[in-house]
Each structure stands twice: as C-alpha cells, then as structure tokens.
Design a protein around this motif. Sequence first.
Motif, mmCIF file in Angstrom:
data_model
loop_
_atom_site.group_PDB
_atom_site.id
_atom_site.type_symbol
_atom_site.label_atom_id
_atom_site.label_comp_id
_atom_site.label_asym_id
_atom_site.label_seq_id
_atom_site.Cartn_x
_atom_site.Cartn_y
_atom_site.Cartn_z
ATOM 1 N N SER A 76 -6.322 -3.382 6.623
ATOM 2 C CA SER A 76 -7.263 -2.030 7.247
ATOM 3 C C SER A 76 -7.313 -2.580 8.946
ATOM 4 C CB SER A 76 -8.457 -2.076 6.802
ATOM 5 O OG SER A 76 -9.168 -3.452 6.635
ATOM 6 N N GLU A 77 -7.445 -1.556 9.597
ATOM 7 C CA GLU A 77 -7.619 -1.664 11.296
ATOM 8 C C GLU A 77 -8.753 -1.840 11.627
ATOM 9 O OE1 GLU A 77 -4.998 -2.543 13.136
ATOM 10 O OE2 GLU A 77 -3.368 -1.770 11.992
ATOM 11 N N ASP A 115 -5.297 -7.184 2.805
ATOM 12 C CA ASP A 115 -6.101 -6.128 3.674
ATOM 13 C C ASP A 115 -5.395 -5.801 5.097
ATOM 14 O OD1 ASP A 115 -8.093 -4.815 4.841
ATOM 15 O OD2 ASP A 115 -9.570 -6.416 4.768
ATOM 16 N N ASP A 144 0.495 -1.385 0.002
ATOM 17 C CA ASP A 144 -0.012 -0.085 -0.071
ATOM 18 C C ASP A 144 0.676 1.150 0.272
ATOM 19 O OD1 ASP A 144 -2.340 -1.643 0.273
ATOM 20 O OD2 ASP A 144 -2.397 -1.443 2.194
#
Length: 558
Positions: free
Chosen positions: A231-232, A229, A195
């Motif tokens: 993301s948190e 992925d 990312d």
Amino acid sequence: MSKTTGVAKKSGLSKDKNWWRQAAIYQIYPRSFADSNGDGIGDLQGIISRIPYLKSLSLDAVWLSPFYPSALADGGYDVDDYRDVDPKLGTLADFDQMLKELHKIGIRVFVDIVPNHSSNLHIWFKEAIAAAPGSKARSRYIFRDGRGINGELPPTDWVSHFAPSAWTHESKMGGKHNQWYMHWFAPEQPDFDWDNPEVEKEFLKTLKFWSDRGVDGFRIDVAHALKKDLSEPLRNLDVFEDLPERGNKGKGILADRDEVFKIYKGWRKLFDQYDPPRVAVAEANVHSNRLPLYASTKTLGQCFDFRFIDTPFEASAYKTNVQDALALAAKNKSSSTWTISNHDQIRHATKMGLNPAVDRRSWMLSNGTSHPLDMKSGSQNALAATLFLLALPGCTYMYQGEELGLHEVTDIPESQIQDPQYLKNNKIEKGRDGCRVPLPWTSSGSSFGFGSGGAHLPQPQWFADYSVEKEEKDPLSALSIYRKALELRKKLVTKEEIKWHKTNDLSVLHFSRPNGWHCITNFRAAAYPMPKGEILITSHPLVQGKIPAGTTVWFTKK
Ligand code: NOJ
Ligand code: CA
C-alpha cells in the motif's frame, strides 16, 4: 480435475494417505548429483542411473531442487519456466521416466516450487520490462517510480538477501523507462506481485501441471514472502523481516503476513482433489510460533523446522529442541520435520568438527584455514546426530552427500564461485557452493565418477576418501550406517510418541518409542554404560561395551 489414482495402482507406492508424516526424505540437488552426458552438470538421466543407489537408502521420497530452465543466477532458484525441464538437465519425458521408475520402487517425488520470484528471463518479466509503466504486464511484478527529483533513488530502503538493495533500476535489464523493480534476492530474481490474481492463477496451473504428472509433493521456496504490504506510500524497512527472532505477528511489510495463508488454503483445495492428496512443505524462515500456521492441515500441511541447523551438538540443547518442535507440530496435527543440512548450509559434519566458538562466516572466508577442522570427529558426531534425529517421531529430511559423512568444500577458488550470496553481496559471505560440489561416486577417475567430463564445481582430493565406492566396502562407513539405519527405521516407525528416560550424565540423552525402540546418544560424556537390551545399530562401535562420546545406539527392550 483429473484424479490420478492410476499412478498409485501401477506403482510400488503405499496407499497410506499419511505416508508423509514420518517419511525419510532425501534432497537431490540435481546439478550436482550425477552427470549422464559428460557436460559437467548433473541431470535427470544421471538421477535415473542412480536409482539403485536411492533404493539402497530405503527412502520414502526424494525432493528435487529446481531442474527448470534457468540461467543459474541463483543455482536454479531463478526459474525461467515453471512447467519445463532445463534442456541442460533433460526433458519432460526424462522427468516422467524418472518419476515412473522411482514410483515403481516405492519412492515418492517432491519438486521445488519457487513462487516468490521468477527469473529475469521468464516470459512475464521480459514482457514487463518491454512494457510501459502502469501496464498489465508490469502489474505482475513490483515496479515503482524512484525517489529523488528524477527518480534516481530506489523507492524504499528495502534490503535484498543478495544485492544489497532490493530494488534495481529497469535500465539494468534493458528497460527504456524510469522505474525500479523489487527483488528480495538477486536482481535476476524479480518478485511477483501476489496481489495480482493472475499470479495466483498461474501458480495453481503450475501445481496442477506437476500434480497431474504424478508428483507427490512440493517444497515451497520462501513460503513466507509472497504477500507484501504494497500500500502507498511504501513503508521503509532496512532490516530483514524474516529473521526468526523478530516475529512480526502477521503484520510485517515484506514477509510472514497473514494474507499469505489465503493463498495456501487455495492450494490445499487443489492438493486435496488428488488421491492420495498432494503434500507440501514450507520453507518459512519465521518465528517458531508462526510455523504451525504454515504447517496447518488447512494450508501447506508441513513446514521445515530449521532449529537443528544451528544447534551445537550438545545434549540439553538437543532435548529442548525436540520438546519444543514436537509441541509446535502437535498444535496443528502436523508432524515434525527434522533437518540438519541442506543446499543452503555448511555441511553439518563440518560444523560439528569445528570448535563451536569459531565464527563460521569468517572461517569460511579464510577458506577454512583460520582454525583447525577435525574432520574425523565431525563426521562421527554428524552420524550420531543423524541416528538421534531418525529415531524421533516425524519426518527426516536429508541432504545428498550427508550419507557419506561429506564435509564442506571450503577452498573453492574465487574465480570458480557461482553463488550470488558471495558474488552480489559485497563478498561478505563465502556462499553456499561448498555444500553443492558434485558427489564422489568413485575414489578415482574423472570427477570421482560424477560424470565423464569434469564437475561444474571443483572437487578436492579428499573426496576420494568419502566416495560411495569406498564406503560401500566398509561396514563402519557413514554410508553403511545410513543404509542400515534407514532400513531398520522402515520397520521400526511407530506411533508419533516419545518417552524420555533418565540417564546418569547430563550429556547423555535416552528416549524410547511406544514399540520398545530405544535411542541413546552420548554427546560429550566419558564412555557411558550401555543399558540392557538388544542392540540394533550403533553409529560408532562401542568400546568395551560402553558408548563412547559422539555415538548413538538404537536398541530394543522388552
Ligand atoms: C531459498 C533457497 O533454498 C535458496 O537456495 C535460494 O537462494 C532462495 N530461497 C531464493 O530462492
Ligand atoms: Ca549433464
């Protein structure tokens, strides 16, 4: 952007932009191919010294497994520097010389790109470990705080292929803070965070570096895992997502996410700026429905199809495989990629000499002693399978040593095992060293002609019977048949079409290509009558004019 048409003009390479569609490609595992300076490790000058041998195989291309600087935590797939040659293997000048000499005789070169992870000795990872949490240096990798009151537990339950956990505490690598970093393979192989645009930029630079040097193609390691992925809060997942049977429809956590294709579209733009365009083949261990996305002409262009690696040598399974693979490749106007062995697999001659009911993992852990291996029929079936695959439309990828009918070395002593698949994985698998043992060039002498100073993995005595020296003298050897078949194939390759012909036995497959090139394989049936036609090659001699079990014949029919 530099154009490198000059390279193609001065060389023996064809100008055909589609050269890759039906190429015969040979994988070299450089550390085990040929050793020029007697240190026990194969090197680039070793490859150069064997160029006449490569020429004798009538290859279209070679693919080199990583030769970059590496501490060999994973056989070179732990890369310290993507734009250099490991000093143990040579220099960039050696690389250029090798490339030039191979091009001169019409052989193109693929290099291996390992974009999912670097090694722990890569400058970026050293900077990351030395830096503080939240820093720019750490943002190139996947660092996270741990769970538990003091962060003493890994951030998630993710598993690694080699570890068992996919997280290692930074203190193990000399870090002074309290974070964990993620690695899908060995702890010495930290995953990049794709990312971060810096990572993307860096790999474009690497691809340009090798393309400008004249490299023709790239084999992309773990091509499905770059985008995750992150993301948190991170989601837990304690199984492997890359198993082909799972299929996560592009929305997985660690692998095969749709976002990965955006990266490859960017790579394609770069590849297409060269003449001829650079090509790539993805190693993507995903559901077969997803393969065309990696093989699209808008992304990498080609993708390994591994289905033959675990298919028993059996007619109906082979036919189904071929039909499915051809249909898939057609979806994206790519060509099929037939492959039956590589540096991660038990050699296929061995698989085909074992009773298919044997559990190969435990057999390997028993050093190949728990069940008998029929080496002779294994080598014979392997040759029949290869001739079958070579006659199909598409590309064939071969692995060094298979042209000798080589078997797996099953009894490497524990003290000499190098593979993290064994060493770091609770010793539940014997690992892949057995197919990476240095090649036997001669039947005697130091390391069977591999080099003057021994071999980095032990070679068994039976290698003497499989040496190039010995097989060259025997017109019926695997080597002689590979040479003849590959030479014939160069002339026979035709439109990417296939027609099946009816046979009188379910264990016999017969197909032809539009130019009258026929291929018939008797898998396990009694000797089968040879159809009318002019025989071009047989993988095993006919018996009283009939095709014995474990035999493929190419012939032409007007
Ligand atoms: C696939 C490679 O073929 C294998 O040898 C390696 O261990 C893993 N990717 C990790 O890079
Ligand atoms: Ca050497």
